[in-house]
Scaffold this motif. Structure first.
Motif, short mmCIF file in Angstrom:
data_model
loop_
_atom_site.label_atom_id
_atom_site.label_comp_id
_atom_site.label_asym_id
_atom_site.label_seq_id
_atom_site.Cartn_x
_atom_site.Cartn_y
_atom_site.Cartn_z
N ALA A 236 0.83 -1.21 0.00
CA ALA A 236 0.00 0.00 0.00
C ALA A 236 0.86 1.25 0.00
CB ALA A 236 -0.93 0.01 1.22
N LEU A 237 1.95 1.25 0.77
CA LEU A 237 2.83 2.42 0.81
C LEU A 237 3.40 2.71 -0.57
CD1 LEU A 237 5.44 3.17 3.58
CD2 LEU A 237 5.96 3.60 1.19
N ILE A 238 3.85 1.68 -1.29
CA ILE A 238 4.39 1.87 -2.63
C ILE A 238 3.32 2.44 -3.56
CG2 ILE A 238 5.33 0.69 -4.66
CD1 ILE A 238 6.63 -1.31 -2.69
N SER A 239 2.12 1.85 -3.53
CA SER A 239 1.04 2.31 -4.41
C SER A 239 0.66 3.76 -4.13
CB SER A 239 -0.19 1.41 -4.24
OG SER A 239 0.08 0.09 -4.67
N ILE A 240 0.49 4.10 -2.86
CA ILE A 240 0.07 5.46 -2.50
C ILE A 240 1.18 6.46 -2.81
CG2 ILE A 240 -0.60 6.95 -0.57
CD1 ILE A 240 -1.98 4.51 0.67
N ALA A 241 2.45 6.06 -2.60
CA ALA A 241 3.56 6.95 -2.91
C ALA A 241 3.59 7.28 -4.40
CB ALA A 241 4.88 6.31 -2.48
N VAL A 242 3.40 6.28 -5.25
CA VAL A 242 3.41 6.51 -6.70
C VAL A 242 2.22 7.38 -7.10
CG1 VAL A 242 3.22 5.40 -8.96
CG2 VAL A 242 4.69 4.41 -7.21
N LEU A 243 1.06 7.11 -6.55
CA LEU A 243 -0.11 7.94 -6.85
C LEU A 243 0.11 9.38 -6.39
CD1 LEU A 243 -2.89 5.36 -5.91
CD2 LEU A 243 -2.59 6.41 -8.17
N GLY A 244 0.68 9.55 -5.21
CA GLY A 244 0.97 10.89 -4.72
C GLY A 244 1.93 11.64 -5.63
N LEU A 245 2.97 10.95 -6.11
CA LEU A 245 3.91 11.58 -7.03
C LEU A 245 3.23 11.98 -8.33
CD1 LEU A 245 7.09 9.37 -6.53
CD2 LEU A 245 6.85 11.79 -5.97
N LEU A 246 2.32 11.13 -8.81
CA LEU A 246 1.58 11.47 -10.03
C LEU A 246 0.74 12.73 -9.83
CD1 LEU A 246 0.36 7.98 -11.34
CD2 LEU A 246 1.91 9.56 -12.49
N PHE A 247 0.13 12.86 -8.67
CA PHE A 247 -0.64 14.07 -8.40
C PHE A 247 0.28 15.29 -8.32
CE2 PHE A 247 -4.12 11.28 -6.85
CZ PHE A 247 -5.16 11.89 -7.52
N TYR A 248 1.43 15.13 -7.70
CA TYR A 248 2.31 16.28 -7.46
C TYR A 248 3.02 16.74 -8.73
CZ TYR A 248 5.70 19.34 -5.22
OH TYR A 248 6.44 20.43 -4.86
N ILE A 249 3.55 15.79 -9.52
CA ILE A 249 4.39 16.18 -10.65
C ILE A 249 3.66 16.14 -11.99
CG2 ILE A 249 6.44 15.35 -9.45
CD1 ILE A 249 6.46 12.93 -11.32
N LEU B 143 -9.56 1.64 0.55
CA LEU B 143 -10.52 2.66 0.10
C LEU B 143 -9.77 3.91 -0.37
CD1 LEU B 143 -13.38 3.93 -0.11
CD2 LEU B 143 -13.20 4.48 2.32
N LEU B 144 -8.74 4.31 0.35
CA LEU B 144 -7.96 5.48 -0.03
C LEU B 144 -7.30 5.28 -1.39
CD1 LEU B 144 -6.75 8.25 0.57
CD2 LEU B 144 -4.92 7.09 1.84
N ILE B 145 -6.74 4.11 -1.61
CA ILE B 145 -6.11 3.83 -2.90
C ILE B 145 -7.13 3.95 -4.03
CG2 ILE B 145 -5.01 2.04 -4.32
CD1 ILE B 145 -3.64 1.02 -1.78
N GLY B 146 -8.32 3.37 -3.83
CA GLY B 146 -9.37 3.46 -4.84
C GLY B 146 -9.79 4.90 -5.10
N ILE B 147 -9.92 5.69 -4.05
CA ILE B 147 -10.30 7.10 -4.20
C ILE B 147 -9.23 7.86 -4.99
CG2 ILE B 147 -10.60 9.27 -2.94
CD1 ILE B 147 -12.06 7.67 -0.77
N LEU B 148 -7.96 7.66 -4.63
CA LEU B 148 -6.87 8.34 -5.33
C LEU B 148 -6.86 7.98 -6.81
CD1 LEU B 148 -4.01 7.94 -2.70
CD2 LEU B 148 -5.21 10.05 -3.27
N VAL B 149 -7.09 6.72 -7.11
CA VAL B 149 -7.11 6.27 -8.51
C VAL B 149 -8.20 7.01 -9.27
CG1 VAL B 149 -7.70 4.32 -10.01
CG2 VAL B 149 -6.04 4.02 -8.17
N MET B 150 -9.40 7.07 -8.72
CA MET B 150 -10.51 7.68 -9.45
C MET B 150 -10.37 9.20 -9.52
SD MET B 150 -11.98 5.12 -10.57
CE MET B 150 -13.05 6.17 -11.55
N VAL B 151 -9.82 9.83 -8.50
CA VAL B 151 -9.61 11.28 -8.56
C VAL B 151 -8.60 11.63 -9.64
CG1 VAL B 151 -8.72 13.28 -7.30
CG2 VAL B 151 -10.24 11.69 -6.15
#
Length: 348
Positions: A188-201, A259-267
């Motif tokens: 989960a940490l790896i997935s959320i970190a990659v999603l966070g980087l996608l949002f940021y950069i 749930l957070l991972i799913g929300i980040l993906v759809m956002v």
């Protein structure tokens, strides 16, 4: 909260403007969440229910008696840190409420010894519906897809059901992956970190979004800060959860984190990111759900030689230790995720 205070105080003392930096807020949020988890978990886990073992799970006896449901503490930390460090946003605050609800449901499941599959599935469906409506409302949504540079306008009747399916599977896939010390938290940490980087950069950066032909989201940096906070909390939790674990997040953690991972993906606007950023989580957990569904509803026996979740298969059939499962799954997950993200962004 901090950014709003900084805006008020910047005219009085100029250096306060630094607290408007999304990068600084993300770093501070991650650090505070990590330190909070490291300090609070050992202080509070004596009040948590203990693991009673799980039927048919490989090596489950080794976890009997350990405190579980640490997720209820972790989600509380994420919520408080998000309120402090993430600039005010209705969708994020609504998402925090849903995380709290998912964690409470998981805690009840952990403490009661296990709710029925039907009850859990129905509650997860309601959470997924609420999350989909929170993210999109009933308005059309902009989406970007693999292998095309076009940005699509997707009507509500289509993107809401897609969001519900993605979020529901994300919740349950991570929950099914929670069976080896450190595994679900690390993946989960790896997935959320990659999603966070996608949002940021990318998604939240107007210049990079234009260059990569992505729909720009002006609030993307807020989701990046939330992702950073979640990663920090997971890191603090993993300090005590790597083999041999001292505490487990239980359903009170795996369900809301899924749930957070799913929300980040759809956002993000691309539902295929659930495969790109959480592919191994789906392969490890969601394939078992698919196998059971095919057997129960269609009487089809698929993957009969493979035990699900996959972490049980490799422990049972290949005699992998918990540490080997954790390290190898993490390496594969990271390699696949980075490779697929690179392809997704450039081959369009």
């Amino acid at each position: 909260m901090i950014s709003e205070i900084a805006e008020l105080l910047t005219p009085v003392w100029g250096p306060m403007r630094l607290l408007n930096s999304s990068f600084l807020l993300a770093a501070m949020g991650a650090l505070v969440a990590a330190m909070s988890a490291m300090v609070l978990l050992p202080l509070l886990w004596k009040y948590l229910p203990t693991d009673q073992g799980r039927a048919h799970a490989v090596g489950s006896a080794a976890s009997v008696g350990k405190p579980m449901s640490a997720g209820i503490i972790m989600i509380a930390i994420i919520i408080v840190c998000a309120i402090i460090f993430v600039p005010a946003d209705v969708r994020i605050y609504g998402s925090l409420l849903l995380l709290a609800a998912a964690s409470a449901l998981g805690y009840i499941d952990d403490k009661s010894g296990g709710l029925s599959e039907l009850t859990l599935g129905a509650c997860d469906f309601l959470l997924a519906c609420a999350a989909a409506l929170l993210i999109f409302g009933f308005e059309p949504a902009r989406a970007w897809l693999p292998f095309t540079a076009e940005i699509f306008e997707v009507p509500a009747w289509l993107h809401i059901p897609v969001a519900v399916v993605v979020i529901w599977f994300s919740i349950n896939a991570l929950n099914c992956s929670d069976g080896v010390d450190g595994l679900s938290g690390t993946l989960a940490l790896i997935s959320i970190a990659v999603l966070g980087l996608l949002f940021y950069i990318a998604v939240g950066n107007i210049e990079m979004a234009r260059y990569l032909l992505l729909p720009f989201d002006g609030n993307g940096y807020k989701w990046a800060i939330l992702s950073s906070i979640a990663c920090g909390c997971l890191a603090g939790y993993l300090w005590y959860n790597v083999p041999p674990s001292s505490v487990m997040m239980g359903d009170a953690g795996s369900r809301p984190i899924g749930l957070l991972i799913g929300i980040l993906v759809m956002v993000s606007g691309n539902p295929f990111l659930i495969i790109v950023c959480a592919g191994l989580i789906l392969a490890n957990g969601a394939t078992g759900l698919f196998k059971v569904a095919m057997l129960r509803f269609f009487k089809l026996r698929l993957f009969s030689d493979i035990r699900f979740p996959l972490h049980d298969h490799v422990r049972k059939n290949y005699q992998w230790s918990n540490s080997q499962v954790l390290a190898r799954f993490a390496m594969v997950h990271m390699a696949i995720t980075l490779a697929l993200v690179s392809m997704l962004l450039k081959v369009r």
